[in-house]
Design a protein around this motif. Structure first.
Motif, short mmCIF file in Angstrom:
data_model
loop_
_atom_site.label_atom_id
_atom_site.label_comp_id
_atom_site.label_asym_id
_atom_site.label_seq_id
_atom_site.Cartn_x
_atom_site.Cartn_y
_atom_site.Cartn_z
N SER A 35 -3.72 7.67 1.14
CA SER A 35 -3.66 6.31 1.69
C SER A 35 -4.98 5.59 1.45
O SER A 35 -4.99 4.38 1.20
CB SER A 35 -3.28 6.34 3.17
N ALA A 36 -6.09 6.32 1.45
CA ALA A 36 -7.39 5.68 1.20
C ALA A 36 -7.46 5.18 -0.25
O ALA A 36 -7.94 4.07 -0.51
CB ALA A 36 -8.51 6.67 1.47
N ALA A 37 -6.97 5.99 -1.19
CA ALA A 37 -7.00 5.58 -2.60
C ALA A 37 -6.07 4.40 -2.83
O ALA A 37 -6.38 3.49 -3.61
CB ALA A 37 -6.59 6.76 -3.49
N ALA A 38 -4.94 4.38 -2.13
CA ALA A 38 -4.00 3.25 -2.27
C ALA A 38 -4.64 1.97 -1.73
O ALA A 38 -4.51 0.90 -2.34
CB ALA A 38 -2.70 3.56 -1.54
N ALA A 39 -5.36 2.09 -0.62
CA ALA A 39 -6.03 0.91 -0.05
C ALA A 39 -7.09 0.39 -1.02
O ALA A 39 -7.26 -0.82 -1.20
CB ALA A 39 -6.66 1.26 1.29
N LEU A 40 -7.77 1.32 -1.68
CA LEU A 40 -8.80 0.93 -2.67
C LEU A 40 -8.16 0.24 -3.88
O LEU A 40 -8.69 -0.75 -4.39
CB LEU A 40 -9.55 2.20 -3.10
N TYR A 41 -7.04 0.77 -4.33
CA TYR A 41 -6.30 0.18 -5.46
C TYR A 41 -5.94 -1.28 -5.14
O TYR A 41 -6.15 -2.18 -5.95
CB TYR A 41 -5.03 1.01 -5.71
N VAL A 42 -5.43 -1.50 -3.92
CA VAL A 42 -5.03 -2.85 -3.52
C VAL A 42 -6.26 -3.74 -3.35
O VAL A 42 -6.25 -4.91 -3.72
CB VAL A 42 -4.16 -2.79 -2.23
N SER A 43 -7.34 -3.15 -2.85
CA SER A 43 -8.58 -3.92 -2.71
C SER A 43 -9.13 -4.32 -4.09
O SER A 43 -9.61 -5.44 -4.27
CB SER A 43 -9.56 -3.07 -1.90
N LYS A 60 0.84 -1.22 0.00
CA LYS A 60 0.00 0.00 0.00
C LYS A 60 0.87 1.26 0.00
O LYS A 60 0.53 2.26 -0.66
CB LYS A 60 -0.94 -0.02 1.20
N LYS A 61 1.98 1.20 0.71
CA LYS A 61 2.88 2.34 0.77
C LYS A 61 3.47 2.63 -0.61
O LYS A 61 3.60 3.79 -1.03
CB LYS A 61 4.01 2.01 1.76
N ILE A 62 3.82 1.57 -1.33
CA ILE A 62 4.38 1.72 -2.68
C ILE A 62 3.34 2.31 -3.63
O ILE A 62 3.64 3.23 -4.39
CB ILE A 62 4.88 0.34 -3.19
N VAL A 63 2.12 1.81 -3.55
CA VAL A 63 1.04 2.32 -4.41
C VAL A 63 0.80 3.80 -4.09
O VAL A 63 0.67 4.63 -5.00
CB VAL A 63 -0.25 1.48 -4.21
N GLN A 64 0.79 4.11 -2.81
CA GLN A 64 0.54 5.51 -2.40
C GLN A 64 1.66 6.44 -2.89
O GLN A 64 1.40 7.48 -3.49
CB GLN A 64 0.44 5.58 -0.87
N ALA A 65 2.91 6.00 -2.67
CA ALA A 65 4.04 6.88 -3.01
C ALA A 65 4.22 7.01 -4.53
O ALA A 65 4.34 8.12 -5.04
CB ALA A 65 5.32 6.33 -2.38
N HIS A 66 4.24 5.88 -5.22
CA HIS A 66 4.58 5.92 -6.64
C HIS A 66 3.37 6.19 -7.53
O HIS A 66 3.51 6.67 -8.65
CB HIS A 66 5.34 4.65 -7.04
N GLY A 67 2.17 5.87 -6.99
CA GLY A 67 0.95 6.21 -7.73
C GLY A 67 0.45 7.59 -7.36
O GLY A 67 -0.58 8.03 -7.87
N LYS A 68 1.17 8.25 -6.44
CA LYS A 68 0.82 9.60 -5.98
C LYS A 68 -0.65 9.66 -5.55
O LYS A 68 -1.45 10.43 -6.09
CB LYS A 68 1.14 10.63 -7.06
N MET A 69 -0.99 8.80 -4.61
CA MET A 69 -2.38 8.70 -4.13
C MET A 69 -2.43 8.96 -2.63
O MET A 69 -1.41 8.86 -1.94
CB MET A 69 -2.89 7.26 -4.31
#
Ligand SMILES: NC(=O)c1ccc[n+]([C@@H]2O[C@H](COP(=O)([O-])OP(=O)(O)OC[C@H]3O[C@@H](n4cnc5c(N)ncnc54)[C@H](OP(=O)(O)O)[C@@H]3O)[C@@H](O)[C@H]2O)c1
Length: 142
Positions: free
Chosen positions: A121-129, A110-119
């Protein structure tokens, strides 16, 4: 593939299948305590790397240095490239310890998605979900 400790087991079969299919890119994160005694299937894994079946092999030997190093740290170090693989449709499979490793790997993802996807933390959690719902994030943990 993220498979520290006994979590490596199913990924040998995955890689054997990929070798026969001759397609797809493969990236394995493996971790254990010490490289000299615990690098399971070392020759086989290095052989797959040499033969181009395994494009990336990142290892984390937790007790080979004074500070502990775990697979999720390697993931974070390679976050930009991991993000590219995710955006290109990669499947993430995690196998091994459920109590600590799987939770920490989930947080790192989730941290990687948030940092590199520039999202956020809620959007990163949704991406992973969404990855889970699409069966692109699979966990066999115990
Ligand atoms: N009952 C039994 O006989 C038995 C036998 C084997 C395994 N198990 C259980 O099965 C599970 C998996 O064990 P395993 O043998 O596959 O290996 P493991 O205990 O998961 O250890 C594999 C590697 O993961 C590291 N690690 C520890 N905490 C971590 C974390 N939070 N995130 C990422 N990596 C972490 C370990 O480092 P450090 O050890 O240096 O911290 C080691 O380098 C564990 O719950 C274990 O207790 C039980």
């Amino acid at each position: 593939m993220i498979g520290p400790g006994t979590g490596i087991a199913p990924f040998r079969a995955f890689l054997q299948e990929r070798q026969v299919q001759g397609s797809g890119r493969n990236w394995l994160f493996f971790g254990e305590q010490r490289a000299c005694t615990d690098f399971y299937y070392r020759d086989e894994l290095l052989g797959w790397q040499r033969d181009g079946v395994l494009q990336r092999l990142d290892t984390a030997f937790s007790r080979d240095q004074s500070e502990k190093v775990y697979v999720q740290q390697r993931m974070l170090e390679q976050g930009a490239e991991l993000w590219q693989w995710l955006e290109q449709g990669a499947h993430v499979c995690v196998c091994g310890d459920a109590a600590r490793m799987a939770k920490d790997v989930d947080a790192a993802l989730k941290k990687i998605v948030q940092a590199h996807g520039k999202m956020s933390s809620a959007a990163a959690a949704l991406y992973v979900s969404h990855m889970s719902k699409a069966r692109r994030y699979l966990r066999d943990v115990y």
